[in-house]
Design a protein around this motif. Structure first.
Motif, PDB file in Angstrom:
ATOM      1  N   GLN A 175      17.739  -9.230  19.899  1.00 45.36           N
ATOM      2  CA  GLN A 175      16.642  -8.280  19.686  1.00 45.36           C
ATOM      3  C   GLN A 175      15.895  -7.992  20.987  1.00 45.36           C
ATOM      4  O   GLN A 175      15.545  -8.919  21.728  1.00 45.36           O
ATOM      5  N   THR A 176      15.715  -6.720  21.275  1.00 46.66           N
ATOM      6  CA  THR A 176      14.987  -6.323  22.493  1.00 46.66           C
ATOM      7  C   THR A 176      13.643  -5.718  22.090  1.00 46.66           C
ATOM      8  O   THR A 176      13.364  -5.552  20.899  1.00 46.66           O
ATOM      9  N   LEU A 177      12.843  -5.409  23.088  1.00 48.70           N
ATOM     10  CA  LEU A 177      11.538  -4.807  22.827  1.00 48.70           C
ATOM     11  C   LEU A 177      11.697  -3.547  21.977  1.00 48.70           C
ATOM     12  O   LEU A 177      10.981  -3.332  21.000  1.00 48.70           O
ATOM     13  N   ALA A 178      12.692  -2.720  22.330  1.00 53.28           N
ATOM     14  CA  ALA A 178      12.892  -1.468  21.608  1.00 53.28           C
ATOM     15  C   ALA A 178      13.307  -1.718  20.160  1.00 53.28           C
ATOM     16  O   ALA A 178      12.755  -1.118  19.229  1.00 53.28           O
ATOM     17  N   SER A 179      14.259  -2.641  19.982  1.00 55.83           N
ATOM     18  CA  SER A 179      14.725  -2.854  18.607  1.00 55.83           C
ATOM     19  C   SER A 179      13.688  -3.624  17.792  1.00 55.83           C
ATOM     20  O   SER A 179      13.562  -3.432  16.580  1.00 55.83           O
ATOM     21  N   SER A 183      12.121  -2.465  14.267  1.00 55.83           N
ATOM     22  CA  SER A 183      12.060  -3.313  13.075  1.00 55.83           C
ATOM     23  C   SER A 183      10.627  -3.414  12.549  1.00 55.83           C
ATOM     24  O   SER A 183      10.390  -3.334  11.337  1.00 55.83           O
ATOM     25  N   ALA A 184       9.673  -3.617  13.479  1.00 55.79           N
ATOM     26  CA  ALA A 184       8.271  -3.770  13.083  1.00 55.79           C
ATOM     27  C   ALA A 184       7.775  -2.509  12.390  1.00 55.79           C
ATOM     28  O   ALA A 184       7.077  -2.569  11.370  1.00 55.79           O
ATOM     29  N   GLN A 185       8.170  -1.368  12.932  1.00 60.43           N
ATOM     30  CA  GLN A 185       7.740  -0.092  12.336  1.00 60.43           C
ATOM     31  C   GLN A 185       8.369   0.079  10.958  1.00 60.43           C
ATOM     32  O   GLN A 185       7.693   0.442   9.996  1.00 60.43           O
ATOM     33  N   GLN A 186       9.681  -0.238  10.879  1.00 57.76           N
ATOM     34  CA  GLN A 186      10.398  -0.078   9.605  1.00 57.76           C
ATOM     35  C   GLN A 186       9.818  -0.978   8.517  1.00 57.76           C
ATOM     36  O   GLN A 186       9.751  -0.609   7.363  1.00 57.76           O
ATOM     37  N   SER A 187       9.397  -2.202   8.934  1.00 53.23           N
ATOM     38  CA  SER A 187       8.896  -3.133   7.927  1.00 53.23           C
ATOM     39  C   SER A 187       7.381  -2.996   7.742  1.00 53.23           C
ATOM     40  O   SER A 187       6.770  -3.788   7.041  1.00 53.23           O
ATOM     41  N   GLY A 188       6.777  -2.043   8.404  1.00 53.43           N
ATOM     42  CA  GLY A 188       5.355  -1.776   8.242  1.00 53.43           C
ATOM     43  C   GLY A 188       4.453  -2.796   8.911  1.00 53.43           C
ATOM     44  O   GLY A 188       3.267  -2.881   8.604  1.00 53.43           O
TER      45      GLY A 188
END
Lengths: 226, 367
Positions: A175-179, A183-188
């Motif tokens: 996992q990188t900063l971008a991914s 993920s954080a955005q997708q999981s709210g």
């Protein structure tokens, strides 16, 4: 779950490794493109630039085909497993391929700004080609080359599409900063996403600012020699 | 290296944009001048000698070394020719200070058994670079850049020095100052040189032999004093007029007057010249433009001009647009060239053999 700092540290480390990977072939190719004329130069230059214009996912898919079990660099052809896919090595490879064109284009300009007459002067003073390159061309292009490395570094920090396809988005592994931000955005998870965004903004700003300063100074220094 | 080793054998053909460089030269002049107007192929010739252009055909031998022989596809690259090249634009290395530029050829000097420290000291002394050593090259004036470029070439221990228009980028007073440095270099370092210039005065002051190039071919060849007095060279050099160049010794230097003496076999000619830095006994080079000299058929009186020397007309030369009288002032001194109008020649009945006086002002002589 890794802490946000671990993700940031891993991303910075992989971006630094990307710089190391692209530096030597990138400098060599940029110098050749800047100084030599040969058959097929245009095609080579275009191929080098391709990752810049292709969708990153297309590049990722191409790399996936390459490293897949039946790909050109896969287990069946090589006879052993390089164990690239879904590992940190895949992150660095994806970042390197995506950063390479930026590095080469910037380095090429840096070399083109060094007047070849200065290399001729070196030759007249007894320098062979290698010595002329290391004692004259390289130091005079150094600012531009550092700028190229910084750009490659920034590109690697932001790499997402190609990385996700061959390295996946595995927390604590690939996992990188971008991914992580994705993920954080997708999981709210807004607070994590916000912090990652802040780091991305900060690092991006600093590198682009320094790069611009370096290229401007380099142009000024070269101008003074004419 | 002994002086008799300086042998050039050059035969070069190279197509350029407008004409073909096509010349042959064989000789052993230590100071070879190459004269020609802009675009006559001088710089290209120098680059071929330096090994920076590979496309020429023919051969080039220097002191027994084969530098190029296109028939046998032999080409010695620039880094192996041991030359000191001073291009017109100097091309100092901007990432190094003056000392760094002077030291950049150290390895080659050492590889060739040259005492680098001694050479460095001598170059710094002769070219007066001591105070510039720690300065960045972007903070040098034109004359300083020229001296540093010259020093850089000398410090690398060359066996041949190539100078491309060493004074062209400088203005009057500076030009004379740098010319003095070039003469010092010539007299201090036992090095053969090829000097390219579009200024006859410089080549007369520096060189023992000169080639005149026109559109890539050798038009004339010989010792400068003779070559530059040949009729067809007047036209080549016409844009800048003709400068008489001579060497003399200062015999009087005080507040009001400076006197220069030129040896003339049995007796000496004394000239009043403008103030110069120097002391009695110094040898200096002076020049006098051909159109700054008047001719009188009797000894003139009551003139403000301080110089009036007896001479004898040797020849009257005419080119398409101008007329020149060549006047001898003594057997061991090059003749003076004086530019005249057709009217003057007719009214004074000037012809070879008649005695005249050459009259010129102190300020016309440039030292």
């Amino acid at each position: 779950m890794p802490t946000i700092y671990e993700t940031i540290f891993a991303t910075l480390l992989w971006a630094a490794m990307t710089c190391l990977v692209v530096a030597v072939p990138g400098i060599a190719l940029a110098y050749v493109l800047a100084r030599r004329s040969f058959w097929g130069k245009g095609v080579l230059s275009t191929i080098t630039t391709l990752p810049l214009v292709l969708p990153p996912t297309a590049v990722g898919y191409l790399l996936l085909r390459l490293f897949a079990i039946d790909g050109l660099l896969g287990e069946r052809v090589l006879g052993f497993d390089l164990d690239v896919l879904l590992t940190w090595k895949a992150v660095v490879i994806a970042c390197s391929v995506m950063s390479f064109p930026l590095f080469v284009r910037t380095a090429r300009v840096a070399f083109e700004e060094v007047n070849p007459r200065l290399e001729d002067m070196g030759r007249s003073l007894g320098f062979g080609d290698w010595r002329a390159f290391t004692s004259i061309t390289l130091p005079l292009a150094s600012r531009g080359l550092i700028a190229a490395a910084l750009l490659a570094f920034t590109r690697a920090l932001g790499e997402f599409g190609a990385t996700v396809i061959i390295a996946g988005n595995i927390p604590s592994q690939t996992q990188t900063l971008a991914s992580a931000l994705f993920s954080a955005q997708q999981s709210g998870n807004e607070s994590v996403a916000n912090r990652l965004l802040l780091v991305a903004l900060l690092v991006g700003f600093v590198t682009v600012y320094v790069t611009e300063r370096l290229t401007r100074k380099s142009r000024k220094a070269q101008g003074g020699s004419r | 290296m002994s002086k008799k080793g300086y042998v050039f054998d050059l035969c070069l053909r190279l197509p350029l944009d407008r004409f073909e460089l096509n010349l042959e030269y064989k000789g052993s002049a230590r100071m070879l001048g190459v004269f020609g107007v802009s675009g006559s192929g001088k710089t290209t010739l120098l680059e071929c000698i330096a090994g920076l252009r590979k496309e020429g055909r023919g051969h080039l031998f220097f002191s027994g070394e084969v530098w190029m022989k296109s028939e046998e596809r032999l080409f010695l690259s620039a880094d192996k020719r041991r030359i000191g090249y001073v291009p017109q634009d100097h091309w100092l290395f901007p990432h190094r200070d003056v000392r760094g530029n002077l030291e950049i050829g150290k390895q080659r000097a050492l590889d060739n058994g040259i005492d680098f420290e001694a050479t460095f000291q001598r170059a710094v002394e002769v070219l007066e670079l001591e105070t510039l050593l720690d300065r960045g090259v972007d903070r040098l004036s034109g004359g300083e850049r020229q001296r540093v470029a010259l020093g850089r070439a000398l410090c690398s221990g060359p066996q041949l020095l190539l100078l491309d228009e060493p004074l062209a980028s400088l203005d009057g007073a500076l030009r004379r100052r740098v010319l003095r440095f070039l003469i010092k270099v010539r007299d201090t370092f036992d090095l053969p040189m090829v000097v390219v210039s579009h200024n006859p005065m410089e080549l007369q002051a520096l060189c023992s032999e000169v080639l005149v190039l026109e559109e890539g071919r050798v038009l004339e060849q010989g010792i400068p004093e003779e070559v530059f007095r040949r009729k067809r060279i007047f036209d080549t050099a016409k844009d800048q007029g003709f400068e008489n160049v001579f060497t003399g010794v200062l015999t009087e230097v005080d507040e009001r007057t400076v006197t220069l003496e030129i040896e003339r076999g049995d007796q000496a000619i004394r000239l009043r010249v403008p103030k110069v830095e120097g002391v009695v006994g110094d040898s200096v080079i002076a020049s006098l433009a051909s159109d700054d000299i008047l001719i009188a058929i009797g000894k003139p009186e009551g003139l403000s001009a301080r110089n009036c020397i007896p001479a004898q007309i040797e020849e009257i030369e005419e080119t398409e647009s101008r007329q020149f009288a060549i006047a001898s002032i003594g057997s061991s001194i090059p003749s003076f060239v004086v530019e005249l109008t057709q009217d003057a020649i007719e009214e004074l009945s000037l012809k070879p053999g008649i005695d005249v006086y050459l009259v010129f002002k102190t300020s016309s002589v440039r030292v």
